[in-house]
Design an enzyme around this catalytic site. Structure first.
Site, PDB file in Angstrom:
ATOM      1  N   LYS A  66      20.584 -20.502   0.168  1.00 50.35           N
ATOM      2  CA  LYS A  66      20.700 -19.084   0.509  1.00 50.35           C
ATOM      3  C   LYS A  66      21.109 -18.963   1.962  1.00 50.35           C
ATOM      4  O   LYS A  66      20.552 -19.635   2.833  1.00 50.35           O
ATOM      5  CB  LYS A  66      19.337 -18.397   0.302  1.00 50.35           C
ATOM      6  CG  LYS A  66      19.350 -16.903   0.532  1.00 50.35           C
ATOM      7  CD  LYS A  66      19.797 -16.142  -0.685  1.00 50.35           C
ATOM      8  CE  LYS A  66      20.201 -14.710  -0.397  1.00 50.35           C
ATOM      9  NZ  LYS A  66      21.584 -14.582   0.147  1.00 50.35           N
ATOM     10  N   LYS A  90      13.963 -20.994   7.767  1.00 48.01           N
ATOM     11  CA  LYS A  90      13.620 -19.561   7.692  1.00 48.01           C
ATOM     12  C   LYS A  90      13.056 -19.160   6.329  1.00 48.01           C
ATOM     13  O   LYS A  90      12.051 -18.456   6.250  1.00 48.01           O
ATOM     14  CB  LYS A  90      14.902 -18.768   7.973  1.00 48.01           C
ATOM     15  CG  LYS A  90      14.723 -17.305   8.259  1.00 48.01           C
ATOM     16  CD  LYS A  90      16.088 -16.620   8.409  1.00 48.01           C
ATOM     17  CE  LYS A  90      16.923 -17.203   9.539  1.00 48.01           C
ATOM     18  NZ  LYS A  90      18.205 -16.460   9.725  1.00 48.01           N
ATOM     19  N   LYS A 102      24.834 -22.030   4.534  1.00 48.23           N
ATOM     20  CA  LYS A 102      25.586 -21.088   5.370  1.00 48.23           C
ATOM     21  C   LYS A 102      27.065 -21.345   5.167  1.00 48.23           C
ATOM     22  O   LYS A 102      27.471 -22.462   4.853  1.00 48.23           O
ATOM     23  CB  LYS A 102      25.253 -21.301   6.853  1.00 48.23           C
ATOM     24  CG  LYS A 102      25.592 -20.112   7.722  1.00 48.23           C
ATOM     25  CD  LYS A 102      24.452 -19.120   7.713  1.00 48.23           C
ATOM     26  CE  LYS A 102      24.617 -17.999   8.682  1.00 48.23           C
ATOM     27  NZ  LYS A 102      23.325 -17.337   8.934  1.00 48.23           N
ATOM     28  N   THR A 186      16.910  -6.810   8.678  1.00 50.60           N
ATOM     29  CA  THR A 186      16.764  -7.816   9.736  1.00 50.60           C
ATOM     30  C   THR A 186      15.989  -7.216  10.905  1.00 50.60           C
ATOM     31  O   THR A 186      15.004  -7.791  11.388  1.00 50.60           O
ATOM     32  CB  THR A 186      18.149  -8.314  10.198  1.00 50.60           C
ATOM     33  OG1 THR A 186      18.863  -8.758   9.044  1.00 50.60           O
ATOM     34  CG2 THR A 186      18.040  -9.439  11.208  1.00 50.60           C
ATOM     35  N   ASN A 217      24.767  -5.239  13.200  1.00 47.72           N
ATOM     36  CA  ASN A 217      23.787  -4.821  12.204  1.00 47.72           C
ATOM     37  C   ASN A 217      22.345  -5.015  12.696  1.00 47.72           C
ATOM     38  O   ASN A 217      21.493  -4.154  12.474  1.00 47.72           O
ATOM     39  CB  ASN A 217      24.038  -5.592  10.908  1.00 47.72           C
ATOM     40  CG  ASN A 217      23.001  -5.269   9.865  1.00 47.72           C
ATOM     41  OD1 ASN A 217      22.090  -6.047   9.608  1.00 47.72           O
ATOM     42  ND2 ASN A 217      23.103  -4.089   9.292  1.00 47.72           N
ATOM     43  N   SER A 345      17.307  -9.840   1.046  1.00 47.62           N
ATOM     44  CA  SER A 345      18.354 -10.444   0.192  1.00 47.62           C
ATOM     45  C   SER A 345      17.717 -11.031  -1.073  1.00 47.62           C
ATOM     46  O   SER A 345      18.245 -10.889  -2.174  1.00 47.62           O
ATOM     47  CB  SER A 345      19.075 -11.567   0.939  1.00 47.62           C
ATOM     48  OG  SER A 345      20.161 -11.070   1.669  1.00 47.62           O
TER      49      SER A 345
END
Ligand code: GLU
Length: 409
Positions: A66, A90, A102, A186, A217, A345
């Site tokens: 992810k 994370k 990523k 976030t 963002n 997410s």
């Protein structure tokens, strides 16, 4: 300053402290899979351009890979490796059943038309369609990638496999399988953790001065949340300028200004300062919300803030971490501070799989229920081992990852 070297140093420091099994260290010292592609794109003027693209699948011991996809002119393999490693840490800190990955494209999206960006986004999916999927690897937005881009990507993937696959990417628009609260997640997650940190230090929000680097963002939403909660936002930075007003900004007006003229420059009553002055400001909370390697050994000792809330990934180098720890600055690390994004997410992915959508309140309550325990376990480790919060977050994550790796053997 190589972000992946920094990431491995962070791993080594925490692994040593808890005497982590050497096989687990070995597994976590290299990605499980690295995929690279060249994307040939027809530009609007008829010319052809080739873009370098990546997906790094770092670790899947705790669940499918992810992590976001970054469109940026500084993207390279080591950066994507570092970012994918931090995702694995994370997701473990947030305790969600996902691994870390990523992706990225070496591109300046600001120099491209919308149609070109759409072709590039669809081309990324074509190139990586065999390695991603709702049960394998689920991309999301990152620097300069948006819900619109996620929509094109989910659509392209669905077309290629011949069925609707909402769950292949997260961070989609609300009317295209997105989740409520994903756009603010976030910053919101960081906000919850910051409130906990402030209580821990016996501070009061209404008296605190804040400086925020980055107005995307994460940074712009954080500015708004902190302003609404009574903080005094005295400095703001986008990719071009840094503006300062010692009286504190009306953040609603700054957002309006940025939307209208696309830059923070020229905001009424503000003065421009440089990056050296920015990090040396007399503030209580500093929020790096831009890119890696911003707080380094050359500016760490200038920092007067009591708390650094890392909404960016990798903004602080290991050398700077040591200086800040010496100086009693509380660094709330990226893998905890910005984990709200990937947490929501994950909620989006659950909603896609169940084809059943949650209310704002449900998302928010669930987010809080993940962020607060994450903060508490990190804080507990930092007290127990007498270490900084980053190392404590790594300890939290490494113990969880080690369990998952060991039971699979
Ligand atoms: N790009 C974000 C991060 O660095 C979000 C990742 C996601 O939602 O999967 O955490």
């Amino acid at each position: 300053m190589n972000a992946y070297d920094n990431a491995l140093r962070q791993l080594e420091k925490a692994a040593k402290l808890i005497d982590l099994d050497k096989d687990v260290v070995a597994r976590l010292s290299t990605p499980e899979r690295t995929v690279m592609a060249s994307l040939p794109i027809k530009m609007d003027d008829g010319s052809l351009k080739i873009f370098e693209a990546y997906r790094v699948q770092y670790n899947s011991a705790r669940g499918p890979y992810k992590g976001g996809i970054r469109f940026h002119p500084q993207v390279d393999l080591d950066e994507v490796k570092a970012l994918s490693f931090w995702m694995a840490i994370k997701t473990a800190v947030a305790n969600i059943p996902m691994g870390g990955g990523k992706g990225g494209i070496l591109v300046d999206p600001k120099a491209m038309s919308e149609a070109e960006i759409q072709r590039l986004s669809r081309a990324w999916i074509k190139a990586f369609k065999d390695v991603i999927g709702p049960e394998k690897d689920i991309p999301a937005p990152d620097v300069y990638t948006t819900p619109q881009i996620m929509c094109w990507m989910a659509d392209e993937y669905s077309n290629l496999v011949g069925k609707k696959q909402w769950g292949v990417v997260t961070g989609k628009p609300l009317d295209f399988g997105g989740s409520k609260g994903r756009d603010t997640a976030t910053a919101m997650g960081g906000f919850y953790v910051l409130q906990e940190a402030i209580n821990e230090l016996d501070l009061k929000a209404s008296k605190l001065k804040v400086a925020i680097q980055g107005f995307g963002n994460a940074g712009s939403v954080a500015a708004k949340l902190l302003y609404d909660a009574g903080y005094k936002v005295v400095a703001l930075a986008d990719s071009r300028v840094i503006i300062f007003d010692k009286k504190g900004f009306d953040v609603d007006k700054v957002i309006e200004h940025k939307e209208k003229i696309k830059t923070l420059a020229g905001f009424k009553g503000s003065k421009e300062i440089d990056i050296k002055e920015f990090f040396a400001l007399d503030v209580d909370v500093l929020v790096p919300a831009a890119l890696e390697n911003q707080i380094t050994k050359s500016n760490a000792s200038d920092i007067k803030a009591k708390i650094i809330l890392e909404l960016a990934n990798g903004p602080t180098t290991p050398e700077a971490d040591e200086i800040l720890f010496e100086n009693n600055v509380m660094v709330i690390p990226d893998v905890l501070a910005n984990a709200g994004g990937v947490t929501v997410s994950y909620f989006e992915w659950i909603q896609n799989n169940e084809n059943n959508y949650w209310s704002d309140k449900e998302v928010d309550d669930e987010l809080k229920e993940r962020m607060i325990p994450a903060w508490q376990s990190v804080l507990k480790n930092s007290k127990e081992y007498k270490i900084d919060l980053r190392t404590a977050a790594f300890v939290t994550a490494l113990k969880r990852l080690a369990e998952a790796i060991k039971v699979q053997h």
